[in-house]
Design an enzyme around this catalytic site. Sequence first.
Site, PDB file in Angstrom:
ATOM      1  N   ASP A   1      -4.134 -10.592   3.576  1.00  0.00           N
ATOM      2  CA  ASP A   1      -4.567  -9.581   2.438  1.00  0.00           C
ATOM      3  C   ASP A   1      -5.261  -8.383   3.279  1.00  0.00           C
ATOM      4  O   ASP A   1      -5.641  -8.199   4.463  1.00  0.00           O
ATOM      5  CB  ASP A   1      -5.790 -10.342   1.878  1.00  0.00           C
ATOM      6  CG  ASP A   1      -6.311  -9.860   0.622  1.00  0.00           C
ATOM      7  OD1 ASP A   1      -5.585  -8.823  -0.024  1.00  0.00           O
ATOM      8  OD2 ASP A   1      -7.455 -10.052   0.166  1.00  0.00           O
ATOM      9  N   GLY A   2      -5.391  -7.103   2.498  1.00  0.00           N
ATOM     10  CA  GLY A   2      -5.849  -6.101   2.888  1.00  0.00           C
ATOM     11  C   GLY A   2      -5.004  -4.862   3.019  1.00  0.00           C
ATOM     12  O   GLY A   2      -5.604  -3.670   3.711  1.00  0.00           O
ATOM     13  N   ASN A   3      -3.842  -4.868   2.630  1.00  0.00           N
ATOM     14  CA  ASN A   3      -2.936  -3.913   2.819  1.00  0.00           C
ATOM     15  C   ASN A   3      -3.445  -2.688   2.118  1.00  0.00           C
ATOM     16  O   ASN A   3      -3.031  -1.469   2.692  1.00  0.00           O
ATOM     17  CB  ASN A   3      -1.547  -4.229   2.340  1.00  0.00           C
ATOM     18  CG  ASN A   3      -0.798  -5.504   3.002  1.00  0.00           C
ATOM     19  OD1 ASN A   3      -1.299  -5.849   4.225  1.00  0.00           O
ATOM     20  ND2 ASN A   3       0.208  -6.027   2.586  1.00  0.00           N
TER      21      ASN A   3
ATOM     22  N   TRP B   1      -6.305  -1.010   3.491  1.00  0.00           N
ATOM     23  CA  TRP B   1      -5.845  -0.196   4.934  1.00  0.00           C
ATOM     24  C   TRP B   1      -5.247   1.173   4.510  1.00  0.00           C
ATOM     25  O   TRP B   1      -5.431   2.143   5.343  1.00  0.00           O
ATOM     26  CB  TRP B   1      -4.786  -1.094   5.529  1.00  0.00           C
ATOM     27  CG  TRP B   1      -4.281  -0.585   6.985  1.00  0.00           C
ATOM     28  CD1 TRP B   1      -4.570  -0.938   8.210  1.00  0.00           C
ATOM     29  CD2 TRP B   1      -3.043   0.452   6.988  1.00  0.00           C
ATOM     30  NE1 TRP B   1      -3.871  -0.236   8.935  1.00  0.00           N
ATOM     31  CE2 TRP B   1      -2.860   0.430   8.295  1.00  0.00           C
ATOM     32  CE3 TRP B   1      -2.288   1.002   6.169  1.00  0.00           C
ATOM     33  CZ2 TRP B   1      -2.151   1.252   8.930  1.00  0.00           C
ATOM     34  CZ3 TRP B   1      -1.293   1.923   6.631  1.00  0.00           C
ATOM     35  CH2 TRP B   1      -1.126   2.049   8.181  1.00  0.00           C
TER      36      TRP B   1
ATOM     37  N   HIS C   1       1.437  -1.937   2.578  1.00  0.00           N
ATOM     38  CA  HIS C   1       2.390  -2.905   2.690  1.00  0.00           C
ATOM     39  C   HIS C   1       3.429  -2.758   3.581  1.00  0.00           C
ATOM     40  O   HIS C   1       3.861  -3.957   4.362  1.00  0.00           O
ATOM     41  CB  HIS C   1       3.226  -3.138   1.295  1.00  0.00           C
ATOM     42  CG  HIS C   1       2.256  -3.393   0.131  1.00  0.00           C
ATOM     43  ND1 HIS C   1       1.053  -4.597   0.335  1.00  0.00           N
ATOM     44  CD2 HIS C   1       2.177  -2.898  -1.272  1.00  0.00           C
ATOM     45  CE1 HIS C   1       0.507  -4.547  -0.927  1.00  0.00           C
ATOM     46  NE2 HIS C   1       0.930  -3.494  -1.755  1.00  0.00           N
TER      47      HIS C   1
ATOM     48  N   SER D   1       1.796 -13.442  -5.023  1.00  0.00           N
ATOM     49  CA  SER D   1       1.362 -14.569  -5.712  1.00  0.00           C
ATOM     50  C   SER D   1       1.722 -14.519  -7.243  1.00  0.00           C
ATOM     51  O   SER D   1       2.124 -13.416  -7.650  1.00  0.00           O
ATOM     52  CB  SER D   1      -0.420 -14.800  -5.775  1.00  0.00           C
ATOM     53  OG  SER D   1      -0.619 -13.577  -6.608  1.00  0.00           O
TER      54      SER D   1
ATOM     55  N   LEU E   1      10.731 -22.728  14.952  1.00  0.00           N
ATOM     56  CA  LEU E   1       9.777 -22.490  13.922  1.00  0.00           C
ATOM     57  C   LEU E   1      10.362 -22.290  12.504  1.00  0.00           C
ATOM     58  O   LEU E   1      11.372 -21.714  12.288  1.00  0.00           O
ATOM     59  CB  LEU E   1       9.265 -20.903  14.136  1.00  0.00           C
ATOM     60  CG  LEU E   1       8.214 -20.422  12.936  1.00  0.00           C
ATOM     61  CD1 LEU E   1       6.845 -21.065  13.308  1.00  0.00           C
ATOM     62  CD2 LEU E   1       7.893 -18.947  13.372  1.00  0.00           C
TER      63      LEU E   1
END
Length: 249
Positions: free
Chosen positions: A28-30, A33, A45, A73, A139
Site C-alpha cells: 500500500d501507499g503507491n 508516494w 504504481h 483487490s 519460490l
Amino acid sequence: MATQPVEVNLPDQLALDRLPRHIAIIMDGNGRWAKRRRLPRIAGHRAGIKAVRQVVETCARLGVPYLTLYAFSIENWKRPHTEIKLLMGLLREYLKKEIEELNRQNIRLLVIGRIQDLPEAVLKDLQNALDQTRKNTGLHLVLALNYGARAELVDAVREIVARARRNGTIEIDEPLLSSYLYTSGLPDPDLLIRTSGELRLSNFLLWQAAYAELWVTETLWPDFTQKDLYQSIADFQRRERRYGGLGLS
Ligand code: IPE
Ligand code: IPE
Ligand code: MG
C-alpha cells in the site's frame, strides 16, 4: 548471470533456518508516494513494481517458499476508470516482461482471486505467465488479483453447497473449507506485512491470516527495500507464536 551471495547484506540477527514459510504483503501507499512528488498516481504504481522485483528476488534467494502479493483487490474497481486501466496495463507489462526473470530464478507464478472477471487481455497474459513458469520449483509467487477474502468465502460456500446437492451430504470442517478457498494447497501466511501505516486488513486473507504475525511499516510501498524485508523477518523471528496456548515461557 552471476548473483551476489545474499549473505553479504544479511543482518546478523536473521536466522536462515527459521524463515517464515509464507510471507503475505499488502503493498500500500503507491498513490501517496506519487502525491508527495506531485506526480500522477500511476507513477507511484510504476515505482511500486521496482519494490516488487526486489522483494521477489530477495525471497527467492533467501529460500522463502511462498510469497503472496496483494496487487488488486475486488474493491479496487471503485477507483477511477483511468487508474484501473493504467493499473491493468502495468500488470500486463509486468507479466510479459518478467517471465524470463522468473524462470531464471526458478520462481513459479500462482494467482488467487476472481480471475475470470479480469479483462480478457489481462487473463491471456496471466495464463501465459502461469503456464510458462509452471515447472519451476523455487519460490511460489502468488499474485492476489481481483481478490477479496469475503468473495473467496462466498465462492467456497457456493461450491460446497453445490457438491452437497450432488452428493446428498457433506461433512464440513476447517480443512474442507480451506480446500475450497483460492489458496487451497498453500500454507497459511506466517508473516503479514502492510506498508504505509494503515492498521487494517482491507479484505485480505481473512481466513488464512488467523494466526499470521502482523508487521506494519510507515514506509510507502515504492520505498520498501530488501532492508525493510530483512527487518520484518528479524522481528518475526523474535516473536513468540502461541496459537492460543501458553507458549514456551
Ligand atoms: C496500493 O497503493 C496499490 C493498489 C491498491 C493497487 P494505493 O494506490 O492504494 O496507494 P495509496 O493508499 O492511495 O497511497
Ligand atoms: C489494499 O489497499 C489493496 C491492495 C494493496 C491491492 P487499498 O489501498 O485498496 O486499501 P484501503 O482502501 O486503504 O483499505
Ligand atoms: Mg491504498
